[in-house]
Design a protein around this motif. Sequence first.
Motif, PDB file in Angstrom:
ATOM      1  N   ARG A   1       0.832  -1.210   0.000  1.00 40.82           N
ATOM      2  CA  ARG A   1       0.000   0.000   0.000  1.00 40.82           C
ATOM      3  C   ARG A   1       0.862   1.254   0.000  1.00 40.82           C
ATOM      4  NH1 ARG A   1      -4.944   2.107   1.270  1.00 40.82           N
ATOM      5  NH2 ARG A   1      -5.877   0.050   1.453  1.00 40.82           N
ATOM      6  N   ARG A   2       1.898   1.260   0.841  1.00 41.07           N
ATOM      7  CA  ARG A   2       2.758   2.444   0.896  1.00 41.07           C
ATOM      8  C   ARG A   2       3.482   2.658  -0.427  1.00 41.07           C
ATOM      9  NH1 ARG A   2       7.824   3.333   5.012  1.00 41.07           N
ATOM     10  NH2 ARG A   2       8.825   1.888   3.568  1.00 41.07           N
ATOM     11  N   TYR A   3       3.947   1.581  -1.014  1.00 42.68           N
ATOM     12  CA  TYR A   3       4.660   1.717  -2.286  1.00 42.68           C
ATOM     13  C   TYR A   3       3.744   2.229  -3.388  1.00 42.68           C
ATOM     14  CZ  TYR A   3       7.608   0.750  -6.275  1.00 42.68           C
ATOM     15  OH  TYR A   3       8.340   0.891  -7.419  1.00 42.68           O
ATOM     16  N   VAL A   4       2.509   1.719  -3.453  1.00 40.34           N
ATOM     17  CA  VAL A   4       1.566   2.182  -4.471  1.00 40.34           C
ATOM     18  C   VAL A   4       1.259   3.658  -4.253  1.00 40.34           C
ATOM     19  CG1 VAL A   4      -0.757   1.926  -5.420  1.00 40.34           C
ATOM     20  CG2 VAL A   4       0.562  -0.109  -4.823  1.00 40.34           C
ATOM     21  N   THR A   5       1.037   4.053  -3.004  1.00 40.75           N
ATOM     22  CA  THR A   5       0.744   5.459  -2.706  1.00 40.75           C
ATOM     23  C   THR A   5       1.885   6.365  -3.148  1.00 40.75           C
ATOM     24  OG1 THR A   5      -0.610   4.842  -0.787  1.00 40.75           O
ATOM     25  CG2 THR A   5       0.205   7.105  -0.874  1.00 40.75           C
ATOM     26  N   GLU A   6       3.098   6.017  -2.781  1.00 33.86           N
ATOM     27  CA  GLU A   6       4.239   6.876  -3.089  1.00 33.86           C
ATOM     28  C   GLU A   6       4.544   6.868  -4.587  1.00 33.86           C
ATOM     29  OE1 GLU A   6       7.234   5.435  -0.411  1.00 33.86           O
ATOM     30  OE2 GLU A   6       6.398   6.547   1.280  1.00 33.86           O
ATOM     31  N   SER A   7       4.347   5.740  -5.246  1.00 36.24           N
ATOM     32  CA  SER A   7       4.524   5.692  -6.698  1.00 36.24           C
ATOM     33  C   SER A   7       3.477   6.556  -7.389  1.00 36.24           C
ATOM     34  CB  SER A   7       4.427   4.248  -7.192  1.00 36.24           C
ATOM     35  OG  SER A   7       5.442   3.444  -6.633  1.00 36.24           O
ATOM     36  N   ALA A   8       2.227   6.480  -6.924  1.00 38.19           N
ATOM     37  CA  ALA A   8       1.161   7.300  -7.502  1.00 38.19           C
ATOM     38  C   ALA A   8       1.458   8.777  -7.321  1.00 38.19           C
ATOM     39  CB  ALA A   8      -0.177   6.942  -6.848  1.00 38.19           C
ATOM     40  N   GLU A   9       1.915   9.166  -6.137  1.00 32.14           N
ATOM     41  CA  GLU A   9       2.248  10.566  -5.894  1.00 32.14           C
ATOM     42  C   GLU A   9       3.376  11.043  -6.810  1.00 32.14           C
ATOM     43  OE1 GLU A   9       3.123  10.517  -1.753  1.00 32.14           O
ATOM     44  OE2 GLU A   9       1.029  10.823  -1.140  1.00 32.14           O
ATOM     45  N   SER A  10       4.326  10.184  -7.066  1.00 38.64           N
ATOM     46  CA  SER A  10       5.435  10.552  -7.948  1.00 38.64           C
ATOM     47  C   SER A  10       4.951  10.773  -9.374  1.00 38.64           C
ATOM     48  CB  SER A  10       6.503   9.452  -7.928  1.00 38.64           C
ATOM     49  OG  SER A  10       7.092   9.354  -6.657  1.00 38.64           O
ATOM     50  N   LEU A  11       4.045   9.927  -9.847  1.00 38.17           N
ATOM     51  CA  LEU A  11       3.503  10.110 -11.195  1.00 38.17           C
ATOM     52  C   LEU A  11       2.696  11.401 -11.284  1.00 38.17           C
ATOM     53  CD1 LEU A  11       2.339   6.450 -11.961  1.00 38.17           C
ATOM     54  CD2 LEU A  11       4.355   7.624 -12.867  1.00 38.17           C
ATOM     55  N   ILE A  12       1.867  11.642 -10.278  1.00 37.90           N
ATOM     56  CA  ILE A  12       1.049  12.866 -10.277  1.00 37.90           C
ATOM     57  C   ILE A  12       1.944  14.096 -10.239  1.00 37.90           C
ATOM     58  CG2 ILE A  12      -0.741  14.153  -9.058  1.00 37.90           C
ATOM     59  CD1 ILE A  12      -1.652  11.372  -7.925  1.00 37.90           C
ATOM     60  N   ARG A  13       3.069  14.008  -9.505  1.00 37.08           N
ATOM     61  CA  ARG A  13       3.986  15.142  -9.448  1.00 37.08           C
ATOM     62  C   ARG A  13       4.500  15.514 -10.837  1.00 37.08           C
ATOM     63  NH1 ARG A  13       7.961  12.954  -6.686  1.00 37.08           N
ATOM     64  NH2 ARG A  13       9.301  12.647  -8.493  1.00 37.08           N
ATOM     65  N   ASP A  14       4.657  14.508 -11.701  1.00 41.67           N
ATOM     66  CA  ASP A  14       5.192  14.776 -13.035  1.00 41.67           C
ATOM     67  C   ASP A  14       4.228  15.588 -13.892  1.00 41.67           C
ATOM     68  OD1 ASP A  14       7.564  13.511 -12.505  1.00 41.67           O
ATOM     69  OD2 ASP A  14       6.971  11.599 -13.400  1.00 41.67           O
ATOM     70  N   PHE A  15       2.920  15.244 -13.843  1.00 42.12           N
ATOM     71  CA  PHE A  15       1.984  15.967 -14.717  1.00 42.12           C
ATOM     72  C   PHE A  15       1.139  17.002 -13.970  1.00 42.12           C
ATOM     73  CE2 PHE A  15      -0.228  11.803 -13.877  1.00 42.12           C
ATOM     74  CZ  PHE A  15      -1.318  12.280 -13.154  1.00 42.12           C
ATOM     75  N   GLY A  16       1.241  17.046 -12.637  1.00 47.11           N
ATOM     76  CA  GLY A  16       0.433  17.987 -11.863  1.00 47.11           C
ATOM     77  C   GLY A  16       0.577  19.438 -12.277  1.00 47.11           C
ATOM     78  N   PRO A  17       1.812  19.935 -12.509  1.00 46.66           N
ATOM     79  CA  PRO A  17       1.962  21.338 -12.901  1.00 46.66           C
ATOM     80  C   PRO A  17       1.379  21.669 -14.272  1.00 46.66           C
ATOM     81  CG  PRO A  17       4.007  20.474 -11.977  1.00 46.66           C
ATOM     82  CD  PRO A  17       3.106  19.302 -12.200  1.00 46.66           C
ATOM     83  N   ASP A  18       1.114  20.659 -15.114  1.00 42.39           N
ATOM     84  CA  ASP A  18       0.593  20.909 -16.463  1.00 42.39           C
ATOM     85  C   ASP A  18      -0.891  21.251 -16.467  1.00 42.39           C
ATOM     86  OD1 ASP A  18       3.093  20.299 -17.410  1.00 42.39           O
ATOM     87  OD2 ASP A  18       2.606  18.200 -17.833  1.00 42.39           O
ATOM     88  N   GLY A  19      -1.613  20.804 -15.467  1.00 38.90           N
ATOM     89  CA  GLY A  19      -3.048  21.049 -15.430  1.00 38.90           C
ATOM     90  C   GLY A  19      -3.832  20.146 -16.356  1.00 38.90           C
ATOM     91  N   ARG A  20      -3.195  19.181 -16.950  1.00 40.90           N
ATOM     92  CA  ARG A  20      -3.889  18.248 -17.844  1.00 40.90           C
ATOM     93  C   ARG A  20      -3.078  16.955 -17.918  1.00 40.90           C
ATOM     94  NH1 ARG A  20      -1.086  21.778 -21.043  1.00 40.90           N
ATOM     95  NH2 ARG A  20       0.236  20.851 -22.672  1.00 40.90           N
ATOM     96  N   ALA A  21      -3.759  15.868 -18.282  1.00 44.42           N
ATOM     97  CA  ALA A  21      -3.076  14.577 -18.406  1.00 44.42           C
ATOM     98  C   ALA A  21      -3.987  13.604 -19.122  1.00 44.42           C
ATOM     99  CB  ALA A  21      -2.704  14.031 -17.027  1.00 44.42           C
ATOM    100  N   ASP A  22      -3.401  12.562 -19.638  1.00 44.35           N
ATOM    101  CA  ASP A  22      -4.144  11.397 -20.099  1.00 44.35           C
ATOM    102  C   ASP A  22      -3.983  10.363 -18.988  1.00 44.35           C
ATOM    103  OD1 ASP A  22      -5.108   9.047 -21.149  1.00 44.35           O
ATOM    104  OD2 ASP A  22      -3.902   9.091 -22.976  1.00 44.35           O
TER     105      ASP A  22
END
Length: 463
Positions: free
Chosen positions: A131-152
Amino acid sequence: MVETAHGGAAAPSGCPMHAAPTPIHDHAFAADPDGVYAELREQGPLASVELAPGVPATLVLDHETALSVLRDPDTFPKDSRAWQREAPADSPVVAMMMYRDNVLFQDGPAHDRLRQAITDSLGRIDAFTLRRYVTESAESLIRDFGPDGRADLLADYARVLPLLVLNRLFGSPPELTTRMVDAITALWDGVDTERANLELGKCIAELVALRRDQPSSDITTWLLRHEADLDDEEMVQQLVVLMGAGAEPMQNLIANALRLWLSDDRFAGDLSGGRLPVEDAIDEVLWKQPPLANYAITFPTREVELAGTQLPAHQPVVIGIAAANTDPALRDSRRDGNRAHLAWSAGPHTCPARGTARLIASVAIETILDTLPDMDLAVPADELEWRPGPFHRALTALPVHFPPVQEPDRRDETPGESGQWSTRPARTSWIQPETTSTPRRAGSVSKAPSRALSYLGEWLLGR
């Protein structure tokens, strides 16, 4: 006679073998599978379908009949070799239906031996660490596209997150996992399947050789060391089914649930009510839009009677998972919290990793909804496109937009310590305490939750 959406004439009820097979592999079916299932029900609980040009099959449409097939492996075995000898060699579905020496295509003692090795190996994964690994991996992915305001969310999130987990759980180098998942996707889509099948086998053989030479704390190593004493070919074939189940269906479960959440007013809002809304969304997807819409294929070795219909020997009998789940006879049974759907199959071949799949999906969905609470679809839901194919229910893309989220300056914080973002998933051990991680005897029954499924990106681990 009833005219179908595909221009064929449906036979009278109870005579599916005399009806013109309805294609369930084209864009028309992908655009409206529920409409096609409704038409097919005019034939009764069974329908004549076409999995690919020149590949007929019987599709089981109702829940009761589906259960009777799944629970009777003596009459409806999984061995496809007799069918395979007569099937068109160049058919795009052969690679997904061809016999392999793995748990999916075995029955009886051979199946039990392989399944025990898988269950024992998956049972060594610690759920809290996962669970912790999935959470932290998900946060890392979101960090990559979060500043763009859009994503697929399909390409940037739902597809990559399972790769990260697969990579970690199976001890696979990232470039190898990427090659494997590309091959798996091609097999599901029926694209250049001969090449994809060869590439998948080659990649997994490389992984097995790597872990024989360099053992580690991962499922591949644990399978190699299990007392079932799997040889190299058995190892490759078990990993084919585990990787296949961990990549394509997992990404589609996450994407389909996010699509439902973002397009249905019943699921709109925040997570203030806890996990239940997310779990409800997952359950609804598993009932109505399961990632494996039609599969659990069986191959009767003789002519058999099913639901009042004589079925020919060796012709595939395919469980219409989505159709059976939406069987009108079940309408009063599909209440909140009811999980009697067939998304995980049933009987001896019930998915051994269903608990892990739910955990990964729920954490993935909760994390992105909590991090991007104002996220919306970038196009109307009815304009989203679905990939054609007889087996899966899979989007081509899931575009969204949201207020841009700027990454805080927290580069020196310990990952997962506090705040919205983590810099990268922490290095973690997947093994439960030694007292609970010793492989069981081959004939024993595993009581530990089965946990599997897979994912890319050791770059997130800093390796």
